[in-house]
Scaffold this motif. Structure first.
Motif, short mmCIF file in Angstrom:
data_model
loop_
_atom_site.label_atom_id
_atom_site.label_comp_id
_atom_site.label_asym_id
_atom_site.label_seq_id
_atom_site.Cartn_x
_atom_site.Cartn_y
_atom_site.Cartn_z
N VAL A 80 0.84 -1.21 0.00
CA VAL A 80 0.00 0.00 0.00
C VAL A 80 0.87 1.25 0.00
O VAL A 80 0.60 2.21 -0.74
N TRP A 81 1.93 1.26 0.83
CA TRP A 81 2.80 2.44 0.87
C TRP A 81 3.44 2.69 -0.49
O TRP A 81 3.50 3.84 -0.95
N LEU A 82 3.92 1.65 -1.12
CA LEU A 82 4.55 1.81 -2.44
C LEU A 82 3.55 2.29 -3.47
O LEU A 82 3.89 3.10 -4.35
N SER A 83 2.31 1.83 -3.39
CA SER A 83 1.29 2.29 -4.34
C SER A 83 0.96 3.77 -4.13
O SER A 83 0.64 4.49 -5.07
N LEU A 84 1.04 4.23 -2.86
CA LEU A 84 0.75 5.63 -2.56
C LEU A 84 1.92 6.54 -2.87
O LEU A 84 1.74 7.64 -3.43
N PHE A 85 3.13 6.11 -2.51
CA PHE A 85 4.28 7.02 -2.53
C PHE A 85 5.48 6.53 -3.32
O PHE A 85 6.44 7.27 -3.48
N GLY A 86 5.41 5.30 -3.82
CA GLY A 86 6.56 4.77 -4.55
C GLY A 86 6.94 5.62 -5.74
O GLY A 86 8.13 5.78 -6.06
N GLY A 87 5.94 6.21 -6.41
CA GLY A 87 6.22 7.03 -7.58
C GLY A 87 6.93 8.33 -7.26
O GLY A 87 7.44 9.00 -8.16
N LEU A 88 6.98 8.70 -5.97
CA LEU A 88 7.62 9.94 -5.59
C LEU A 88 9.10 9.76 -5.23
O LEU A 88 9.79 10.73 -4.97
N LEU A 89 9.57 8.52 -5.22
CA LEU A 89 10.93 8.28 -4.77
C LEU A 89 11.97 8.66 -5.82
O LEU A 89 13.09 9.00 -5.48
N GLY A 90 11.62 8.59 -7.10
CA GLY A 90 12.58 8.87 -8.16
C GLY A 90 12.56 10.31 -8.61
O GLY A 90 11.87 11.17 -8.05
N ASP A 91 13.33 10.58 -9.65
CA ASP A 91 13.42 11.91 -10.25
C ASP A 91 12.44 11.97 -11.42
O ASP A 91 12.58 11.24 -12.41
#
Length: 328
Positions: A80-91
């Motif tokens: 769930v965390w990756l689905s919410l915020f995983g896309g924000l980890l990269g550039d």
């Protein structure tokens, strides 16, 4: 031999860890259903990304206890965390941009407004929005930014500086009300009442509507919890103004005293996109300046595309400035 056979198996070890992992996953999954009585839901959503810290903590406990059940249960919060915020980890940034905009809550208690003005003038922004401008500091900012920006306007505590012509400048009524904070307001809250403006910037690609806003404060109040009434009412009023804006190209810069995950800003985030979420790197936390843990200073757009977004180095304020390159 009897003692060895009496030990619980890996699926029975660490039941408390397994339950904790499931509860964490449910909190992340169903955070929108948490009651907002006492501002609880808003408080959870403000710091929602940080709940991910508990995943490796629980995982370490599961490994130590050799608990298969806890390890499997951790798949829920991790997913769930990756689905919410995983896309924000990269550039997510791209090259280019037709216009650079920046915003900064300069801080009513800023000990060095002249230094802050110098830093902002060197930022390269074509359009610069400031919030929390005091009457004493206003001439300092006007003098420090005059060379870099030919056009500017200040209404109450918010101001807009631009290399391009400004027109149709007007205040936006966001109905500030301090409620239980009336007797204990901070220096920022004791500023003059107007905390939002709207202006048109004449760009080479056509007119751009720019809003500058500083929403009401939030406080942890004994007996009442996380007090957000003023901020929430301001956000609703600002959302109505943006909804009524006839220009298809809109940029909102401001200290919204809330993250884009916060339900209180849903009226704005339903109509505007976050430049940081779309074209930034990482979470882009801005507050407090010394060790940022939340992004409450926003650049939201409609009708233009963010090419890149970033957080500027700290100044004398308790917030960090934000910037974005926009393209048509």
């Amino acid at each position: 031999m009897v003692r060895a056979w009496s030990r619980p198996g890996p699926w029975k070890r660490g039941p408390l860890l397994a339950v904790s992992a499931l509860l964490l996953g449910l909190l992340l999954l169903l955070h929108g259903r948490i009651t907002d009585r006492g501002g609880l839901g808003s408080l959870v959503e403000t710091f929602l990304p940080w709940f991910g810290v508990f995943v490796p903590v629980l995982l370490a406990g599961a490994v130590w206890r050799r608990s298969a059940s806890a390890t499997v249960a951790l798949l829920l919060p991790a997913t769930v965390w990756l689905s919410l915020f995983g896309g924000l980890l990269g550039d997510r940034s791209h090259a280019g941009g037709d216009l650079v905009v920046a915003g900064h809550n300069v801080g009513a208690d800023n000990p060095d407004p002249a230094g802050t003005a110098r830093d902002l003038a060197a930022s390269g922004a074509d359009v610069l929005a400031l919030e929390e401008i005091t009457a004493q500091a206003r001439p300092v900012y006007e003098k420090g930014l005059a060379k870099a920006y030919r056009h500017h306007t200040v209404l109450g505590t918010v101001g807009l500086w631009s290399r391009l012509p400004l027109s149709d400048v007007r205040p936006v009524d966001i109905e500030t009300d301090y409620g239980p904070l009336a007797e204990t307001r901070s220096a920022a809250d004791r500023l003059p009442s107007n905390r939002a403006l709207r202006a048109t910037v004449a760009t080479s690609r056509g007119p751009l509507a720019v809003y500058v806003a500083h929403l009401g404060s939030v406080r942890v109040m004994p007996g009442t919890g996380f007090w957000t009434s003023s901020r929430d009412r301001n956000a609703q009023a600002l959302a109505r103004a943006v909804a009524a804006e006839p220009n298809g190209r809109v940029v909102l810069l401001g200290d919204l005293n809330g993250t884009t995950d916060d339900r209180a800003l849903a009226g704005l985030t339903a109509r505007l996109r976050s430049a940081q979420d779309e074209a930034g790197k990482g979470f882009g936390f801005t507050w407090p300046a010394t060790f940022p843990v939340a992004r409450i200073d926003q650049i939201l757009v409609r009708g233009v595309r963010p090419a890149s977004a970033w957080v500027l180095p700290p100044t004398g304020s308790d917030h960090r400035p934000v910037a974005a390159a926009l393209t048509w």
